[in-house]
Motif scaffolding. Structure first.
Motif, PDB file in Angstrom:
ATOM      1  N   LEU A  45      -2.862   1.233   4.270  1.00 35.48           N
ATOM      2  CA  LEU A  45      -3.307   2.574   4.620  1.00 35.48           C
ATOM      3  C   LEU A  45      -4.372   3.070   3.653  1.00 35.48           C
ATOM      4  O   LEU A  45      -4.280   2.858   2.441  1.00 35.48           O
ATOM      5  CB  LEU A  45      -2.106   3.528   4.603  1.00 35.48           C
ATOM      6  CG  LEU A  45      -0.990   3.178   5.580  1.00 35.48           C
ATOM      7  CD1 LEU A  45       0.288   3.924   5.228  1.00 35.48           C
ATOM      8  CD2 LEU A  45      -1.417   3.486   7.001  1.00 35.48           C
ATOM      9  N   TYR A  95      -5.439   7.704  11.962  1.00 36.62           N
ATOM     10  CA  TYR A  95      -4.326   8.644  12.126  1.00 36.62           C
ATOM     11  C   TYR A  95      -4.721  10.014  11.570  1.00 36.62           C
ATOM     12  O   TYR A  95      -5.374  10.101  10.517  1.00 36.62           O
ATOM     13  CB  TYR A  95      -3.095   8.186  11.347  1.00 36.62           C
ATOM     14  CG  TYR A  95      -2.489   6.872  11.767  1.00 36.62           C
ATOM     15  CD1 TYR A  95      -2.743   5.708  11.050  1.00 36.62           C
ATOM     16  CD2 TYR A  95      -1.621   6.791  12.857  1.00 36.62           C
ATOM     17  CE1 TYR A  95      -2.162   4.499  11.408  1.00 36.62           C
ATOM     18  CE2 TYR A  95      -1.042   5.589  13.225  1.00 36.62           C
ATOM     19  CZ  TYR A  95      -1.322   4.452  12.492  1.00 36.62           C
ATOM     20  OH  TYR A  95      -0.745   3.259  12.858  1.00 36.62           O
ATOM     21  N   ALA A 104       2.790  18.065  -0.899  1.00 31.28           N
ATOM     22  CA  ALA A 104       1.678  17.151  -1.186  1.00 31.28           C
ATOM     23  C   ALA A 104       1.900  15.807  -0.510  1.00 31.28           C
ATOM     24  O   ALA A 104       1.437  14.780  -1.007  1.00 31.28           O
ATOM     25  CB  ALA A 104       1.525  16.967  -2.697  1.00 31.28           C
ATOM     26  N   ASP A 105       2.611  15.818   0.603  1.00 30.59           N
ATOM     27  CA  ASP A 105       2.895  14.593   1.327  1.00 30.59           C
ATOM     28  C   ASP A 105       2.463  14.739   2.781  1.00 30.59           C
ATOM     29  O   ASP A 105       2.152  15.841   3.230  1.00 30.59           O
ATOM     30  CB  ASP A 105       4.401  14.295   1.274  1.00 30.59           C
ATOM     31  CG  ASP A 105       5.222  15.490   1.723  1.00 30.59           C
ATOM     32  OD1 ASP A 105       5.727  16.217   0.851  1.00 30.59           O
ATOM     33  OD2 ASP A 105       5.343  15.706   2.950  1.00 30.59           O
ATOM     34  N   PHE A 106       2.446  13.645   3.496  1.00 32.69           N
ATOM     35  CA  PHE A 106       2.107  13.648   4.929  1.00 32.69           C
ATOM     36  C   PHE A 106       3.406  13.603   5.714  1.00 32.69           C
ATOM     37  O   PHE A 106       3.993  12.527   5.869  1.00 32.69           O
ATOM     38  CB  PHE A 106       1.239  12.450   5.274  1.00 32.69           C
ATOM     39  CG  PHE A 106      -0.010  12.332   4.440  1.00 32.69           C
ATOM     40  CD1 PHE A 106      -0.225  11.217   3.660  1.00 32.69           C
ATOM     41  CD2 PHE A 106      -0.948  13.340   4.432  1.00 32.69           C
ATOM     42  CE1 PHE A 106      -1.376  11.095   2.886  1.00 32.69           C
ATOM     43  CE2 PHE A 106      -2.098  13.241   3.656  1.00 32.69           C
ATOM     44  CZ  PHE A 106      -2.306  12.113   2.879  1.00 32.69           C
ATOM     45  N   ASP A 107       3.858  14.736   6.190  1.00 39.99           N
ATOM     46  CA  ASP A 107       5.176  14.773   6.812  1.00 39.99           C
ATOM     47  C   ASP A 107       5.147  14.605   8.319  1.00 39.99           C
ATOM     48  O   ASP A 107       6.198  14.456   8.932  1.00 39.99           O
ATOM     49  CB  ASP A 107       5.918  16.059   6.431  1.00 39.99           C
ATOM     50  CG  ASP A 107       5.433  17.261   7.217  1.00 39.99           C
ATOM     51  OD1 ASP A 107       6.282  18.021   7.710  1.00 39.99           O
ATOM     52  OD2 ASP A 107       4.199  17.420   7.345  1.00 39.99           O
ATOM     53  N   LEU A 108       3.973  14.636   8.908  1.00 38.75           N
ATOM     54  CA  LEU A 108       3.847  14.455  10.351  1.00 38.75           C
ATOM     55  C   LEU A 108       2.559  13.682  10.613  1.00 38.75           C
ATOM     56  O   LEU A 108       1.502  14.032  10.086  1.00 38.75           O
ATOM     57  CB  LEU A 108       3.815  15.809  11.072  1.00 38.75           C
ATOM     58  CG  LEU A 108       3.688  15.761  12.594  1.00 38.75           C
ATOM     59  CD1 LEU A 108       4.961  15.167  13.212  1.00 38.75           C
ATOM     60  CD2 LEU A 108       3.434  17.154  13.157  1.00 38.75           C
ATOM     61  N   TRP A 109       2.679  12.636  11.445  1.00 39.67           N
ATOM     62  CA  TRP A 109       1.543  11.781  11.773  1.00 39.67           C
ATOM     63  C   TRP A 109       1.353  11.731  13.282  1.00 39.67           C
ATOM     64  O   TRP A 109       2.322  11.819  14.045  1.00 39.67           O
ATOM     65  CB  TRP A 109       1.788  10.353  11.283  1.00 39.67           C
ATOM     66  CG  TRP A 109       1.933  10.172   9.807  1.00 39.67           C
ATOM     67  CD1 TRP A 109       2.909  10.710   9.004  1.00 39.67           C
ATOM     68  CD2 TRP A 109       1.112   9.371   8.951  1.00 39.67           C
ATOM     69  NE1 TRP A 109       2.727  10.303   7.702  1.00 39.67           N
ATOM     70  CE2 TRP A 109       1.635   9.467   7.647  1.00 39.67           C
ATOM     71  CE3 TRP A 109      -0.009   8.560   9.161  1.00 39.67           C
ATOM     72  CZ2 TRP A 109       1.068   8.806   6.550  1.00 39.67           C
ATOM     73  CZ3 TRP A 109      -0.574   7.897   8.082  1.00 39.67           C
ATOM     74  CH2 TRP A 109      -0.037   8.022   6.786  1.00 39.67           C
TER      75      TRP A 109
ATOM     76  N   ASN B  34       5.224   9.607  -2.944  1.00 40.93           N
ATOM     77  CA  ASN B  34       5.873   9.660  -1.641  1.00 40.93           C
ATOM     78  C   ASN B  34       6.071   8.250  -1.109  1.00 40.93           C
ATOM     79  O   ASN B  34       5.328   7.332  -1.460  1.00 40.93           O
ATOM     80  CB  ASN B  34       5.012  10.471  -0.672  1.00 40.93           C
ATOM     81  CG  ASN B  34       4.545  11.791  -1.268  1.00 40.93           C
ATOM     82  OD1 ASN B  34       5.366  12.615  -1.686  1.00 40.93           O
ATOM     83  ND2 ASN B  34       3.237  11.991  -1.327  1.00 40.93           N
ATOM     84  N   TYR B  36       6.752   5.977   2.541  1.00 37.89           N
ATOM     85  CA  TYR B  36       6.643   5.978   3.995  1.00 37.89           C
ATOM     86  C   TYR B  36       7.161   4.652   4.549  1.00 37.89           C
ATOM     87  O   TYR B  36       7.067   3.610   3.891  1.00 37.89           O
ATOM     88  CB  TYR B  36       5.185   6.147   4.438  1.00 37.89           C
ATOM     89  CG  TYR B  36       4.551   7.421   3.926  1.00 37.89           C
ATOM     90  CD1 TYR B  36       3.938   7.453   2.683  1.00 37.89           C
ATOM     91  CD2 TYR B  36       4.580   8.592   4.674  1.00 37.89           C
ATOM     92  CE1 TYR B  36       3.375   8.624   2.184  1.00 37.89           C
ATOM     93  CE2 TYR B  36       4.016   9.766   4.200  1.00 37.89           C
ATOM     94  CZ  TYR B  36       3.415   9.776   2.950  1.00 37.89           C
ATOM     95  OH  TYR B  36       2.862  10.931   2.461  1.00 37.89           O
ATOM     96  N   GLN B  38       6.740   2.164   7.945  1.00 37.74           N
ATOM     97  CA  GLN B  38       5.941   1.889   9.123  1.00 37.74           C
ATOM     98  C   GLN B  38       6.484   0.680   9.867  1.00 37.74           C
ATOM     99  O   GLN B  38       6.581  -0.404   9.296  1.00 37.74           O
ATOM    100  CB  GLN B  38       4.463   1.659   8.764  1.00 37.74           C
ATOM    101  CG  GLN B  38       3.566   1.525   9.993  1.00 37.74           C
ATOM    102  CD  GLN B  38       2.108   1.330   9.647  1.00 37.74           C
ATOM    103  OE1 GLN B  38       1.775   0.708   8.640  1.00 37.74           O
ATOM    104  NE2 GLN B  38       1.214   1.871  10.478  1.00 37.74           N
ATOM    105  N   PRO B  44       3.084   5.567  10.445  1.00 44.19           N
ATOM    106  CA  PRO B  44       4.028   5.705   9.323  1.00 44.19           C
ATOM    107  C   PRO B  44       4.876   6.964   9.477  1.00 44.19           C
ATOM    108  O   PRO B  44       4.476   7.930  10.127  1.00 44.19           O
ATOM    109  CB  PRO B  44       3.103   5.820   8.098  1.00 44.19           C
ATOM    110  CG  PRO B  44       1.822   5.193   8.529  1.00 44.19           C
ATOM    111  CD  PRO B  44       1.695   5.525   9.984  1.00 44.19           C
ATOM    112  N   LEU B  46       7.363   9.623   7.013  1.00 47.67           N
ATOM    113  CA  LEU B  46       7.734  10.023   5.661  1.00 47.67           C
ATOM    114  C   LEU B  46       9.222   9.811   5.438  1.00 47.67           C
ATOM    115  O   LEU B  46      10.049  10.214   6.262  1.00 47.67           O
ATOM    116  CB  LEU B  46       7.377  11.495   5.446  1.00 47.67           C
ATOM    117  CG  LEU B  46       7.753  12.107   4.099  1.00 47.67           C
ATOM    118  CD1 LEU B  46       6.960  11.459   2.965  1.00 47.67           C
ATOM    119  CD2 LEU B  46       7.513  13.619   4.123  1.00 47.67           C
ATOM    120  N   TYR B  87       5.431   1.859   2.257  1.00 50.19           N
ATOM    121  CA  TYR B  87       4.285   2.189   1.415  1.00 50.19           C
ATOM    122  C   TYR B  87       4.631   3.329   0.470  1.00 50.19           C
ATOM    123  O   TYR B  87       5.257   4.321   0.883  1.00 50.19           O
ATOM    124  CB  TYR B  87       3.094   2.643   2.265  1.00 50.19           C
ATOM    125  CG  TYR B  87       2.477   1.585   3.139  1.00 50.19           C
ATOM    126  CD1 TYR B  87       2.883   1.434   4.462  1.00 50.19           C
ATOM    127  CD2 TYR B  87       1.478   0.734   2.658  1.00 50.19           C
ATOM    128  CE1 TYR B  87       2.305   0.468   5.284  1.00 50.19           C
ATOM    129  CE2 TYR B  87       0.898  -0.225   3.466  1.00 50.19           C
ATOM    130  CZ  TYR B  87       1.322  -0.354   4.774  1.00 50.19           C
ATOM    131  OH  TYR B  87       0.744  -1.318   5.586  1.00 50.19           O
TER     132      TYR B  87
END
Lengths: 119, 107
Positions: A45, A95, A104-109, B34, B36, B38, B44, B46, B87
């Motif tokens: 990623l 994405y 500070a995270d990506f909680d929804l993709w 963090n 993730y 996938q 991915p 969380l 990840y």
């Protein structure tokens, strides 16, 4: 908790342009930073760009700086990525992802959209 | 840029095993780490944020910890649905670099 749906991917020739969209629903879009993250085939990623909730601040990875532009329309709950001067190494699944202002995270993709740069 | 070194790159494990994945940051990132998951062909998801906080809806067999610039993701009692690539990602500075990933395969 929300949903993100990307669109706009496809096959484009080197040096061409493409505009990706990400439509958000189920949450207050303007409260969130939004990012574009890509994944080349079989690779890891790479976070390439983010934009603040108001749209006043944006960041770009060196790999796309000067070629890609991130923007958003909070009235339409939409995020965009204008990609110019595309190269073969831009081929990837793109994405969009959400970050709450307090986190500070990506909680929804989103599910991703494939961009293929090839002649 | 902060480099994230994840290890191992892959591992084989059996259902019920305890799996540990590590991630080392090249500089101090406090707790801005963090994790993730996938699965093949999917986006991915969380799992853990801020080093040790379980994201909503994630099973409690997943846990995260920190020691200095070393971070670990532990999966206790590995389940069939846990076979995937994991990840780490630092969110201390931009760009928020990811580790190279760890693929957990069925032994």
């Amino acid at each position: 908790q929300g949903q993100l749906v990307e669109s706009g991917g496809g096959l484009v020739k080197p040096a061409g342009s493409l505009r990706l969209s990400c439509t958000a629903s189920g949450f207050t879009f303007s409260d969130c930073y939004m990012s574009w993250i890509r994944q080349a085939p079989g690779k890891g990623l790479e976070w390439i760009s983010y934009i603040s909730g108001s749209g006043s601040t944006a960041y770009y990875a060196d790999s796309v700086k000067g070629r890609f532009t991130i923007s958003r329309d909070n009235a339409k709950n939409s995020l965009f990525l204008q990609m110019n001067s595309l190269r073969a190494d831009d081929t990837a699944v793109y994405y969009c992802a959400r970050t709450w202002a307090s986190r500070a995270d990506f909680d929804l993709w989103g599910q991703g959209t494939l961009v293929t740069v090839s002649s | 840029d902060i480099q994230m070194t994840q290890s191992p790159s892959s591992l084989s494990a059996s259902v019920g095993d305890r799996v540990i994945i590590t991630c080392r940051a090249s500089h101090s990132i406090s707790n801005y780490l963090n994790w993730y998951q996938q699965k093949s062909g999917k986006a991915p998801k969380l799992l853990i944020y801020a080093a040790s906080n379980l994201h909503s809806g994630v099973p409690s067999r997943f846990s995260g910890s920190r020691s200095g610039t070393d971070f670990t993701l532990t999966i206790s009692n590995l389940q069939p649905e846990d076979f995937a690539t994991y990840y780490c990602q630092q969110s201390y500075t931009s760009p928020g670099t990811f580790g190279q990933g760890t693929t957990v395969e069925i032994k």
